[in-house]
Design an enzyme around this catalytic site. Structure first.
Site, PDB file in Angstrom:
ATOM      1  N   LYS A 264      -3.397 -25.270  18.338  1.00 23.91           N
ATOM      2  CA  LYS A 264      -2.236 -25.629  19.157  1.00 23.91           C
ATOM      3  C   LYS A 264      -1.493 -26.809  18.539  1.00 23.91           C
ATOM      4  O   LYS A 264      -0.269 -26.766  18.379  1.00 23.91           O
ATOM      5  CB  LYS A 264      -2.709 -26.020  20.565  1.00 23.91           C
ATOM      6  CG  LYS A 264      -1.669 -26.711  21.405  1.00 23.91           C
ATOM      7  CD  LYS A 264      -2.183 -27.073  22.776  1.00 23.91           C
ATOM      8  CE  LYS A 264      -2.753 -28.453  22.915  1.00 23.91           C
ATOM      9  NZ  LYS A 264      -1.781 -29.545  22.940  1.00 23.91           N
ATOM     10  N   ASN A 265      -2.242 -27.856  18.172  1.00 15.68           N
ATOM     11  CA  ASN A 265      -1.591 -29.085  17.717  1.00 15.68           C
ATOM     12  C   ASN A 265      -0.957 -28.954  16.338  1.00 15.68           C
ATOM     13  O   ASN A 265      -0.174 -29.804  15.933  1.00 15.68           O
ATOM     14  CB  ASN A 265      -2.582 -30.252  17.751  1.00 15.68           C
ATOM     15  CG  ASN A 265      -2.895 -30.670  19.183  1.00 15.68           C
ATOM     16  OD1 ASN A 265      -2.262 -30.193  20.117  1.00 15.68           O
ATOM     17  ND2 ASN A 265      -3.877 -31.537  19.341  1.00 15.68           N
TER      18      ASN A 265
ATOM     19  N   CYS B 246       1.197 -36.527  29.549  1.00 11.48           N
ATOM     20  CA  CYS B 246       0.213 -36.004  30.491  1.00 11.48           C
ATOM     21  C   CYS B 246      -0.604 -37.175  31.012  1.00 11.48           C
ATOM     22  O   CYS B 246      -0.398 -38.317  30.631  1.00 11.48           O
ATOM     23  CB  CYS B 246      -0.610 -34.882  29.880  1.00 11.48           C
ATOM     24  SG  CYS B 246      -1.679 -35.348  28.560  1.00 11.48           S
TER      25      CYS B 246
ATOM     26  N   ARG C 247       0.846 -43.382  26.764  1.00 10.59           N
ATOM     27  CA  ARG C 247       1.347 -42.530  25.680  1.00 10.59           C
ATOM     28  C   ARG C 247       2.766 -42.893  25.278  1.00 10.59           C
ATOM     29  O   ARG C 247       3.723 -42.144  25.481  1.00 10.59           O
ATOM     30  CB  ARG C 247       1.243 -41.049  26.069  1.00 10.59           C
ATOM     31  CG  ARG C 247      -0.179 -40.631  26.304  1.00 10.59           C
ATOM     32  CD  ARG C 247      -0.346 -39.144  26.355  1.00 10.59           C
ATOM     33  NE  ARG C 247      -0.382 -38.538  25.047  1.00 10.59           N
ATOM     34  CZ  ARG C 247      -0.775 -37.301  24.821  1.00 10.59           C
ATOM     35  NH1 ARG C 247      -1.153 -36.543  25.823  1.00 10.59           N
ATOM     36  NH2 ARG C 247      -0.789 -36.801  23.609  1.00 10.59           N
TER      37      ARG C 247
ATOM     38  N   ASP D 121     -10.122 -35.359  21.858  1.00  9.62           N
ATOM     39  CA  ASP D 121      -9.968 -34.075  22.543  1.00  9.62           C
ATOM     40  C   ASP D 121     -11.306 -33.353  22.752  1.00  9.62           C
ATOM     41  O   ASP D 121     -11.341 -32.289  23.369  1.00  9.62           O
ATOM     42  CB  ASP D 121      -8.989 -33.171  21.774  1.00  9.62           C
ATOM     43  CG  ASP D 121      -7.554 -33.655  21.891  1.00  9.62           C
ATOM     44  OD1 ASP D 121      -7.278 -34.535  22.737  1.00  9.62           O
ATOM     45  OD2 ASP D 121      -6.687 -33.159  21.138  1.00  9.62           O
TER      46      ASP D 121
ATOM     47  N   ARG E 191      -2.585 -24.248  28.873  1.00  7.22           N
ATOM     48  CA  ARG E 191      -1.766 -24.941  27.862  1.00  7.22           C
ATOM     49  C   ARG E 191      -2.377 -24.815  26.478  1.00  7.22           C
ATOM     50  O   ARG E 191      -1.639 -24.814  25.486  1.00  7.22           O
ATOM     51  CB  ARG E 191      -1.661 -26.431  28.201  1.00  7.22           C
ATOM     52  CG  ARG E 191      -0.783 -26.751  29.395  1.00  7.22           C
ATOM     53  CD  ARG E 191      -0.628 -28.248  29.529  1.00  7.22           C
ATOM     54  NE  ARG E 191      -0.347 -28.818  28.211  1.00  7.22           N
ATOM     55  CZ  ARG E 191      -0.657 -30.038  27.837  1.00  7.22           C
ATOM     56  NH1 ARG E 191      -1.249 -30.857  28.658  1.00  7.22           N
ATOM     57  NH2 ARG E 191      -0.367 -30.462  26.626  1.00  7.22           N
TER      58      ARG E 191
HETATM   59  C1  UD1 Z   1      -1.980 -35.807  19.419  1.00 12.84           C
HETATM   60  C2  UD1 Z   1      -2.533 -34.520  20.018  1.00 12.84           C
HETATM   61  C3  UD1 Z   1      -3.546 -34.817  21.097  1.00 12.84           C
HETATM   62  C4  UD1 Z   1      -4.626 -35.735  20.558  1.00 12.84           C
HETATM   63  C5  UD1 Z   1      -4.015 -36.972  19.910  1.00 12.84           C
HETATM   64  C6  UD1 Z   1      -5.047 -37.867  19.241  1.00 12.84           C
HETATM   65  C7  UD1 Z   1      -0.669 -32.996  19.840  1.00 12.84           C
HETATM   66  C8  UD1 Z   1       0.355 -32.178  20.534  1.00 12.84           C
HETATM   67  N1  UD1 Z   1      -1.428 -33.764  20.599  1.00 12.84           N
HETATM   68  O1  UD1 Z   1      -1.304 -36.498  20.447  1.00 12.84           O
HETATM   69  O2  UD1 Z   1      -4.119 -33.584  21.540  1.00 12.84           O
HETATM   70  O3  UD1 Z   1      -5.455 -36.140  21.627  1.00 12.84           O
HETATM   71  O4  UD1 Z   1      -3.067 -36.580  18.901  1.00 12.84           O
HETATM   72  O5  UD1 Z   1      -5.786 -37.146  18.321  1.00 12.84           O
HETATM   73  O6  UD1 Z   1      -0.806 -32.942  18.627  1.00 12.84           O
HETATM   74  N2  UD1 Z   1       0.642 -44.483  20.773  1.00 12.84           N
HETATM   75  C9  UD1 Z   1       1.427 -45.594  20.987  1.00 12.84           C
HETATM   76  N3  UD1 Z   1       2.689 -45.588  20.478  1.00 12.84           N
HETATM   77  C10 UD1 Z   1       3.189 -44.525  19.772  1.00 12.84           C
HETATM   78  C11 UD1 Z   1       2.378 -43.396  19.557  1.00 12.84           C
HETATM   79  C12 UD1 Z   1       1.100 -43.410  20.064  1.00 12.84           C
HETATM   80  O7  UD1 Z   1       1.006 -46.556  21.619  1.00 12.84           O
HETATM   81  O8  UD1 Z   1       4.331 -44.581  19.340  1.00 12.84           O
HETATM   82  C13 UD1 Z   1      -0.709 -44.471  21.321  1.00 12.84           C
HETATM   83  C14 UD1 Z   1      -0.872 -43.399  22.392  1.00 12.84           C
HETATM   84  O9  UD1 Z   1      -0.484 -43.886  23.660  1.00 12.84           O
HETATM   85  C15 UD1 Z   1      -2.341 -43.110  22.308  1.00 12.84           C
HETATM   86  C16 UD1 Z   1      -2.669 -43.297  20.826  1.00 12.84           C
HETATM   87  O10 UD1 Z   1      -1.615 -44.080  20.295  1.00 12.84           O
HETATM   88  O11 UD1 Z   1      -3.062 -44.040  23.079  1.00 12.84           O
HETATM   89  C17 UD1 Z   1      -2.808 -42.019  20.033  1.00 12.84           C
HETATM   90  O12 UD1 Z   1      -1.638 -41.265  20.129  1.00 12.84           O
HETATM   91  P1  UD1 Z   1      -1.200 -40.185  19.034  1.00 12.84           P
HETATM   92  O13 UD1 Z   1      -2.168 -40.176  17.903  1.00 12.84           O
HETATM   93  O14 UD1 Z   1       0.230 -40.431  18.753  1.00 12.84           O
HETATM   94  O15 UD1 Z   1      -1.383 -38.847  19.834  1.00 12.84           O
HETATM   95  P2  UD1 Z   1      -0.320 -37.711  20.108  1.00 12.84           P
HETATM   96  O16 UD1 Z   1       0.426 -37.398  18.855  1.00 12.84           O
HETATM   97  O17 UD1 Z   1       0.432 -38.006  21.337  1.00 12.84           O
END
Ligand code: UD1
Length: 426
Positions: free
Chosen positions: A24-25, A118, A123, A309, A401
């Site tokens: 999915k990701n 979510c 996030r 995850d 999802r």
């Molecule tokens: C992606 C995955 C999700 C997985 C996560 C971590 C998808 C669609 N989702 O989510 O399933 O759990 O990677 O492996 O690919 N953060 C900030 N600022 C930012 C970006 C992130 O503070 O600009 C924080 C987030 O709140 C979170 C952490 O960094 O606490 C990790 O986020 P990130 O690695 O960006 O995850 P996603 O890309 O949202």
């Protein structure tokens, strides 16, 4: 919203083989990357899950055509002229924000509703924005929308992410591919889905190197040099890890096929620590457990650390193990809601900030429970396979999802799982 409930009659032993779907990701980002190809891209091994349907709608709203037949998808972005993604879609799926990078890479501008996210913490997207700003993108926020423009063009930059965010790395990458000069993304995320995206971008004519390492280099090319491609999505390591958890929980053996075992090295090591035997081949992993389930401490970290995850699934294993363990969530705030549901089934877990102290119990009891996010939902169904009696898992739309045919795949493994409408249970 789905009103279905997954009903599990436990205990049941999961054993046999299951084919995992495409990740999915990965697939969500590959679909977004197709915007850069300006033509008809073919994506294979695309999972049939609701998040993919939402991304299809996002692309269609931008003017793309999206067709699919089984697991093959064609995304034609030749006629895309719009660059706005509405709140109605972004609010349903945070990953819609991944069109930001490719829209900037293609048009030098984008307008995307601010994501809600979510229920697993704040996030934020600050790292996405800081990285893109270094490439020359200017942002403004109006009426809940984030508008991106590049008044002086996109220019290469060296960016050090403060945390290896998956989403920020991807958005940076997809914008940097058309920036003038060579960009460097340092402290980049190293997840296998990032490598998949880098591979697809290179198939489209981009010049990306270092994917899978903490330092990615992107040599910008002009948009005219980019073209559509034909790409196969990597297997879903989280889906694979979920079924492996089911095997370790109920004894197995369970074999997952369609997955590169190197994606799950840390999870497999933890399964072995817990008393399971793990065997691997080129594209499969098999788990079985004959002795007692032993507790192990888990700390979630960016890849190649233990994946957040799979945190709920492994907390379930710890909850049923002979002894005590500590699960630490380092990636997301507030990702322990699952524990409260599992406690309704008899688990003994104490939460203190981002640590959960888990005291293993001998058995769980079937109960009505609710999915709090998609991984928690999948883990609750597995808990139902281990528990005595009937478990009803509500909030099935979360599971939809990210898991294709979850119920059918569990039944193929010998589970006694059905999906019914909530009305039929009243
Ligand atoms: C992606 C995955 C999700 C997985 C996560 C971590 C998808 C669609 N989702 O989510 O399933 O759990 O990677 O492996 O690919 N953060 C900030 N600022 C930012 C970006 C992130 O503070 O600009 C924080 C987030 O709140 C979170 C952490 O960094 O606490 C990790 O986020 P990130 O690695 O960006 O995850 P996603 O890309 O949202």
């Amino acid at each position: 919203m789905s009103q279905d409930v997954i009903v599990v009659q436990g205990p049941c032993k999961l054993q046999g083989e299951v084919q995992v779907s495409g990740a999915k990701n990965s697939a969500l980002k590959l679909m977004a990357a197709a915007l850069l190809g300006q033509g008809r891209t073919c994506l294979r091994n695309v999972p049939d899950i609701s998040d993919i349907s939402i991304m299809s709608k996002v692309l269609k709203r931008l003017g793309a055509t999206v067709e699919r037949e089984d697991h093959v998808m064609w995304v034609d972005t030749a006629k895309v002229e719009k660059f706005e993604t509405p709140y109605q879609l972004v609010s349903k799926m945070r990953a819609s924000i991944s069109v930001l990078g490719p829209l900037i890479g293609r048009f030098g501008r984008a307008r995307v509703a601010m994501p809600g996210g979510c229920q697993i913490g704040a996030r934020k997207i600050d790292m996405h924005l800081v990285g893109l700003e270094k490439l020359g993108v200017e942002f403004s926020v109006d009426h809940g929308y984030l508008s991106a423009t590049t008044p002086h063009g996109l220019r290469a930059a060296e960016v050090m992410l403060t945390f290896p965010s998956v989403g920020a790395t991807e958005n940076m990458l997809m914008a940097a591919v058309t920036a003038e000069g060579t960009s460097v993304i340092d402290n980049a995320a190293r997840e296998p889905e990032i490598v998949d995206l880098c591979n697809m971008l290179n198939e489209m004519g981009c010049k990306v190197s270092g994917g899978g390492s903490p330092c990615i280099q992107v040599e910008g090319v002009s948009l005219d040099e980019l073209h559509p491609c034909d790409h196969v999505t990597v297997g879903d390591r989280i889906e694979a890890g979920t079924f492996l958890t089911g095997g370790a929980l109920t004894g197995g053996p369970v074999t997952v096929r369609g997955i590169d075992p190197s994606f799950l090295r840390m999870a497999c090591m933890k399964l072995e620590d817990m008393g399971a035997t793990v065997e691997t081949g080129a594209d499969w992993i098999c788990v079985r457990r004959d002795g007692p389930l032993k507790p192990t401490d888990i700390q979630t970290l960016p890849h190649p650390g233990f994946p957040t995850d799979l945190q709920a699934q492994f907390m379930l294993l710890d909850a049923c193990a002979q002894g005590n363990s500590v699960v630490t969530e380092n990636v997301f705030e507030n990702r322990f809601m699952f524990a409260a549901e599992l406690m309704r089934m008899g688990a003994d877990i104490a939460i203190d900030g981002h640590h959960a102290t888990v005291h293993g119990v001998e058995s769980l009891q079937g109960a009505p429970v609710s999915s709090t996010d998609l991984r928690a939902g999948a883990a609750l169904v597995l808990a139902g396979c281990f528990a005595e009696g009937e478990t009803q898992v509500y909030g099935v739309d979360h599971i939809d999802r990210g898991y294709e045919n979850y119920v059918a795949k569990l039944n193929q493994l010998g589970g006694t799982v059905t999906r019914v409408s909530a009305d039929s249970l009243q």
